[in-house]
Design an enzyme around this catalytic site. Structure first.
Site, PDB file in Angstrom:
ATOM      1  N   MET A  30       0.847  -1.202   0.000  1.00 34.04           N
ATOM      2  CA  MET A  30       0.000   0.000   0.000  1.00 34.04           C
ATOM      3  C   MET A  30       0.883   1.254   0.000  1.00 34.04           C
ATOM      4  SD  MET A  30      -3.453  -0.890   2.019  1.00 34.04           S
ATOM      5  CE  MET A  30      -2.904  -0.775   3.704  1.00 34.04           C
ATOM      6  N   HIS A  37       8.938  -3.583   3.775  1.00 36.84           N
ATOM      7  CA  HIS A  37       8.607  -3.728   2.351  1.00 36.84           C
ATOM      8  C   HIS A  37       9.873  -4.022   1.541  1.00 36.84           C
ATOM      9  CE1 HIS A  37       5.396  -0.712   3.647  1.00 36.84           C
ATOM     10  NE2 HIS A  37       4.682  -1.722   3.193  1.00 36.84           N
ATOM     11  N   GLN A  61     -10.599  -2.768   1.829  1.00 35.79           N
ATOM     12  CA  GLN A  61     -10.151  -3.483   3.033  1.00 35.79           C
ATOM     13  C   GLN A  61     -10.203  -2.611   4.280  1.00 35.79           C
ATOM     14  OE1 GLN A  61      -6.156  -4.209   1.239  1.00 35.79           O
ATOM     15  NE2 GLN A  61      -5.357  -3.764   3.271  1.00 35.79           N
ATOM     16  N   LYS A 149       4.582 -10.264   9.122  1.00 35.67           N
ATOM     17  CA  LYS A 149       3.980  -9.215   9.955  1.00 35.67           C
ATOM     18  C   LYS A 149       2.450  -9.331   9.937  1.00 35.67           C
ATOM     19  CE  LYS A 149       3.320  -5.065  11.821  1.00 35.67           C
ATOM     20  NZ  LYS A 149       2.215  -4.507  11.156  1.00 35.67           N
ATOM     21  N   ASP A 150       1.896  -9.606   8.730  1.00 36.79           N
ATOM     22  CA  ASP A 150       0.449  -9.804   8.593  1.00 36.79           C
ATOM     23  C   ASP A 150       0.202 -11.299   8.402  1.00 36.79           C
ATOM     24  OD1 ASP A 150      -0.569  -6.826   8.177  1.00 36.79           O
ATOM     25  OD2 ASP A 150       1.294  -7.047   7.069  1.00 36.79           O
ATOM     26  N   MET A 184       8.073  -3.018  12.185  1.00 42.05           N
ATOM     27  CA  MET A 184       7.902  -1.866  11.274  1.00 42.05           C
ATOM     28  C   MET A 184       6.518  -1.901  10.643  1.00 42.05           C
ATOM     29  SD  MET A 184      11.404  -1.110   9.387  1.00 42.05           S
ATOM     30  CE  MET A 184      12.839  -0.686  10.333  1.00 42.05           C
ATOM     31  N   SER A 186       3.772   1.000   8.277  1.00 45.47           N
ATOM     32  CA  SER A 186       3.516   2.364   7.779  1.00 45.47           C
ATOM     33  C   SER A 186       2.746   3.157   8.828  1.00 45.47           C
ATOM     34  CB  SER A 186       2.717   2.316   6.487  1.00 45.47           C
ATOM     35  OG  SER A 186       3.363   1.478   5.558  1.00 45.47           O
TER      36      SER A 186
HETATM   37  P1  AMP Z   1       1.291  -3.033   3.448  1.00 47.32           P
HETATM   38  O1  AMP Z   1       1.869  -1.939   2.616  1.00 47.32           O
HETATM   39  O2  AMP Z   1       1.150  -2.706   4.885  1.00 47.32           O
HETATM   40  O3  AMP Z   1       0.019  -3.598   2.824  1.00 47.32           O
HETATM   41  O4  AMP Z   1       2.344  -4.228   3.406  1.00 47.32           O
HETATM   42  C1  AMP Z   1       2.785  -4.780   2.194  1.00 47.32           C
HETATM   43  C2  AMP Z   1       3.533  -6.055   2.472  1.00 47.32           C
HETATM   44  O5  AMP Z   1       4.656  -5.768   3.313  1.00 47.32           O
HETATM   45  C3  AMP Z   1       2.689  -7.096   3.223  1.00 47.32           C
HETATM   46  O6  AMP Z   1       2.961  -8.380   2.713  1.00 47.32           O
HETATM   47  C4  AMP Z   1       3.166  -6.959   4.643  1.00 47.32           C
HETATM   48  O7  AMP Z   1       3.015  -8.125   5.424  1.00 47.32           O
HETATM   49  C5  AMP Z   1       4.633  -6.645   4.428  1.00 47.32           C
HETATM   50  N1  AMP Z   1       5.195  -5.985   5.622  1.00 47.32           N
HETATM   51  C6  AMP Z   1       4.688  -4.914   6.284  1.00 47.32           C
HETATM   52  N2  AMP Z   1       5.433  -4.635   7.379  1.00 47.32           N
HETATM   53  C7  AMP Z   1       6.426  -5.555   7.411  1.00 47.32           C
HETATM   54  C8  AMP Z   1       7.522  -5.808   8.298  1.00 47.32           C
HETATM   55  N3  AMP Z   1       7.731  -5.065   9.374  1.00 47.32           N
HETATM   56  N4  AMP Z   1       8.340  -6.840   8.012  1.00 47.32           N
HETATM   57  C9  AMP Z   1       8.136  -7.618   6.917  1.00 47.32           C
HETATM   58  N5  AMP Z   1       7.121  -7.435   6.046  1.00 47.32           N
HETATM   59  C10 AMP Z   1       6.283  -6.423   6.287  1.00 47.32           C
END
Ligand code: AMP
Length: 282
Positions: A30, A37, A61, A149-150, A184, A186
């Protein structure tokens, strides 16, 4: 790096690369990129010939009272990061092209979405699975990279791919943390320094469960009670603190030797909802 905005323009470009035998690695995000990321991008860069990153704050979502509007965005800065990481394609669609006016088809899962985040964020995973399925159709990757993380999201996506026979390999990558131990995210940008400090109680609670398991404690009720007590010392509202067995997210009563588990937590620090987890063996 090519930046592509139209869901119609990207597929023919990637298909011609695929036909030449190139392995396509895909990292959906995102945006508002951080080292978590970047770790996914680096793994994709290492393992694949062509790396595609998408940045799309997916409206379906987010719940009606959640932070869709104020979710942090900084495309300019993100592009500089992705250029440095030698990403080949950045897919940057608009809300209007991803969800046309008459959009009415969604992807739903009916078991794992009933618990943990699914219970507290109704409709969240329906939005996640729908957008990921759409992105997979557009990118047609060989491999797609997601963060531990997710954890629930990553396992749900693996389940979707399995159940719907999608020809993509899902790779789950480790959690990247700040030096303090905070996972970590966002959303960490919403936190003040003192809130960040309080948020560390989440990680402490998760660690405590693993320490107790190492000491031989096996009773899930006790483990959850001790861990939640620690989280509550820093957080304002604990949504859940649960232990599940992997890979099916079933709720065990006792820790058994050799089996794989995860302890997961979601809690608020002031107005910010944070999640974290750790995987461990019995
Ligand atoms: P998001 O932008 O939050 O939708 O995250 C995009 C991808 O990055 C997802 O697969 C998350 O699980 C992964 N992600 C977010 N934070 C972390 C983190 N601290 N360590 C590893 N992967 C992460």
């Amino acid at each position: 790096m090519f930046t592509i905005k139209s869901p119609k323009t990207l597929p023919p470009k990637l298909l011609s690369l695929k036909n030449k035998g190139k392995k396509i690695g895909f990292v959906p995000t995102m945006g508002y990129l951080h080292d978590g990321h970047i770790s996914l991008v680096r793994k994709a860069r290492k393992e694949c010939d062509v790396v595609v990153v998408s940045m799309f704050v997916n409206p379906t979502q987010f719940g009606p009272n959640e932070d869709f509007k104020k979710y942090p965005r900084d495309t300019k800065k993100d592009k500089i990061i992705l250029l440095k990481e030698k990403v080949d394609y950045l897919f940057l669609p608009s809300k209007e092209t991803m969800y046309r006016k008459k959009h009415s088809v969604y992807v739903e899962e009916h078991r794992m979405t009933k618990i943990l985040c699914g219970k507290f964020r109704p409709g969240h995973f329906r939005g996640v699975l729908t957008i990921v399925a759409k992105l997979f159709q557009i990118v047609q990757p060989s491999r797609a990279y997601f963060g531990q993380k997710d954890l629930q999201q990553a396992y749900l996506i693996s389940k979707m791919v399995d159940d719907l026979n999608m020809p993509v390999q899902i790779i789950i990558c480790p959690i990247i943390r700040e030096e303090s131990g905070l996972a970590m995210s966002s959303r960490n940008t919403y936190l003040s320094e003192s809130e960040k400090h309080r948020a560390l109680s989440i990680r402490k609670g998760l660690d405590q469960v693993i320490t107790l398991v190492k000491k031989g404690r096996k009773d899930i009720t006790l483990l959850k009670k001790e861990g939640s007590k620690t989280v509550k010392k820093g957080c304002d509202n604990l949504q859940y603190f649960e232990i599940i067995e992997l890979p099916n997210f079933t709720m065990p009563r006792r820790i058994e030797k050799g089996k794989r588990y995860a302890v997961l937590c979601a809690a608020f620090v002031s107005q910010t909802r944070l999640i974290d987890n750790r995987i461990f063996k019995g």
